[in-house]
Enzyme design. Structure first.
Site, PDB file in Angstrom:
ATOM      1  NE  ARG A 144      72.317  35.371   2.675  1.00 36.95           N
ATOM      2  CZ  ARG A 144      71.050  35.809   2.690  1.00 36.95           C
ATOM      3  NH1 ARG A 144      70.366  35.813   3.809  1.00 36.95           N
ATOM      4  NH2 ARG A 144      70.475  36.244   1.589  1.00 36.95           N
ATOM      5  CE1 TYR A 147      70.845  30.460  -4.768  1.00 38.81           C
ATOM      6  CE2 TYR A 147      71.534  32.608  -3.960  1.00 38.81           C
ATOM      7  CZ  TYR A 147      70.816  31.836  -4.861  1.00 38.81           C
ATOM      8  OH  TYR A 147      70.087  32.445  -5.856  1.00 38.81           O
ATOM      9  CD  GLU A 149      82.362  31.205  -0.983  1.00 41.92           C
ATOM     10  OE1 GLU A 149      82.574  31.424  -2.192  1.00 41.92           O
ATOM     11  OE2 GLU A 149      83.028  31.732  -0.087  1.00 41.92           O
ATOM     12  CB  SER A 191      56.043  35.078  -1.678  1.00 41.37           C
ATOM     13  OG  SER A 191      57.339  34.704  -1.288  1.00 41.37           O
ATOM     14  CG  ASN A 192      57.662  34.853   3.838  1.00 38.64           C
ATOM     15  OD1 ASN A 192      57.239  33.885   3.237  1.00 38.64           O
ATOM     16  ND2 ASN A 192      58.660  34.779   4.706  1.00 38.64           N
ATOM     17  CB  THR A 212      68.196  48.474   1.282  1.00 41.26           C
ATOM     18  OG1 THR A 212      69.553  48.210   0.881  1.00 41.26           O
ATOM     19  CG2 THR A 212      68.150  49.636   2.263  1.00 41.26           C
ATOM     20  N   PRO A 276      72.477  40.148   4.275  1.00 42.06           N
ATOM     21  CG  PRO A 276      72.969  39.688   2.047  1.00 42.06           C
ATOM     22  CD  PRO A 276      72.146  39.195   3.200  1.00 42.06           C
ATOM     23  NE  ARG A 277      71.812  47.690   8.208  1.00 40.65           N
ATOM     24  CZ  ARG A 277      70.711  47.633   8.938  1.00 40.65           C
ATOM     25  NH1 ARG A 277      70.225  46.480   9.330  1.00 40.65           N
ATOM     26  NH2 ARG A 277      70.068  48.726   9.275  1.00 40.65           N
ATOM     27  NE  ARG A 279      71.621  41.141  -2.441  1.00 45.00           N
ATOM     28  CZ  ARG A 279      71.025  40.087  -1.908  1.00 45.00           C
ATOM     29  NH1 ARG A 279      69.750  39.874  -2.108  1.00 45.00           N
ATOM     30  NH2 ARG A 279      71.708  39.250  -1.160  1.00 45.00           N
TER      31      ARG A 279
END
Ligand code: NAD
Ligand code: UDP
Length: 317
Positions: A144, A147, A149, A191-192, A212, A276-277, A279
């Protein structure tokens, strides 16, 4: 005409960019939409092409751009993990070289410039909810990172141009945004899930679904972006823009199955590296400085998004 009437939107044929172009035209501005169509589509702005104040230009912002405008919204960059990881070197180039080119353009024109930054600058956050003074928890060498950094470096460039060249900058840290005009194969979760539910296919949850996110409807987000751009020069950001209504991915899947009336099942797939766990934006700063807060509840935004995808899939697009 006031000078700020000529506006450049990079990434304007993308999901958020197309709504931004539409709003700017509705406000009477001249809009130059620049896009290389990597993830964006001509179809997203086809309804604007007849407007004499709208111009569409195919251009890759990693190369210099010579145009005359008064405001620049820098939105060009793939935003879905699937696409920004497809060609990670290009993702860093778009974020960094693209920012340098757009900042150089803004400097020459003395134009105000807004950067579409992201909640990903917080990485896998150890502080919850995320406030703008949190420096983040980002892996610099993971899948990731191109994106995360890239966007962090773009923020650095914006603030250096501000300090060094007194450029008028605005930095918006955008949290997960959803709505119509996302590509059916975009790869992001809303969207998925909607497409899978409408097709009666299993909804694929990555990991245990306990992670989340906080989802903001696109109209609300665009309103916040416009307010930030037109706020007094001293308000530069970074400012979080997002909906603080946090939900687990498991609950999101259940909600979308419910709203579509789908008979889809749920399957589990491996959690991507560095996912990420949790957000959730703290939007206190946006409330205080922009008098902005999102007003679309998740259910209402999802209903509009589902209606869009239902129509799109029926027409075979
Ligand atoms: P999107 O992929 O639909 O739009 C990105 C647009 O940029 C596309 O039209 C694409 O073709 C264009 N683009 C990519 N590389 C380019 C280049 N080199 N030159 C010119 N155009 C190029 O994604 P989106 O969700 O609309 O995101 C728009 C912006 O907002 C991105 O900068 C993204 O990082 C930021 N953002 C979005 C979200 C979100 O949840 N949607 C969250 C945080 C930040
Ligand atoms: N996700 C999922 N199924 C999908 C797509 C995503 O469970 O089909 C998960 C993903 O692992 C992440 C969350 O949903 O935890 C949001 O993913 P998305 O790609 O939309 O955005 P980001 O991770 O960049 O916030």
């Amino acid at each position: 005409m006031p000078s700020s009437d000529r506006v450049l939107v990079t990434g304007g044929a993308g999901f958020i960019g197309s709504f931004l172009c539409e709003r700017l035209l509705a406000e009477g501005r001249e809009v130059l939409c620049v896009d290389n169509f990597f993830t964006g589509r001509r179809a997203n702005v086809a309804h604007l092409l007849q407007n004499p104040r709208f111009e569409l230009m195919r251009h890759d912002i990693t190369f210099p751009l010579y145009v005359e405008v008064d405001r620049i919204y820098n939105f060009a960059c793939p935003a879905s993990p699937v696409y920004y990881q497809f060609d990670p070197v290009q993702t860093t180039k778009v974020s960094v070289h693209g920012a340098i080119n757009m900042l150089g353009l803004a400097k020459r024109l003395k134009a105000r410039i807004l950067q579409a930054s992201t909640s990903e600058v917080y990485g896998d956050p150890t502080r919850h909810p995320q406030t703008e003074d949190y420096w983040g928890n980002v892996n610099p060498i993971g899948p990731r990172s191109c994106y995360d950094e890239g966007k962090r470096c773009a923020e650095t460039l914006f603030f250096d141009y501000w300090r060094q060249h007194q450029l008028e900058i605005k930095v918006a840290r955008i949290f997960n945004t959803y709505g119509p005009r996302m590509h059916p194969n975009d790869g992001r979760v809303v969207s998925n899930f909607v497409v899978q539910a409408l097709r009666g296919e299993p909804l694929a949850i990555y990991g245990d679904g306990g992670q989340t996110r906080s989802f903001c409807y696109v109209d609300d987000l665009v309103e916040g972006v416009l307010r930030l751009m037109e706020a007094e020069a001293a308000i530069v950001g970074p400012i979080n823009l997002g909906n603080p209504d946090e939900i687990s991915i498991r609950d999101l899947a259940a909600l979308i199955i419910d709203l579509t009336g789908s008979r889809s099942s749920i399957v589990s797939k491996p959690l991507p590296t560095d996912d990420p766990r949790q957000r959730q934006p703290d939007i206190g700063l946006a409330r205080a400085t922009l008098d902005w807060a999102p007003s679309t509840p998740l259910r209402a935004g999802l209903e509009r998004t589902i209606a869009y995808f239902d129509d799109t899939l029926r027409r075979g697009q």
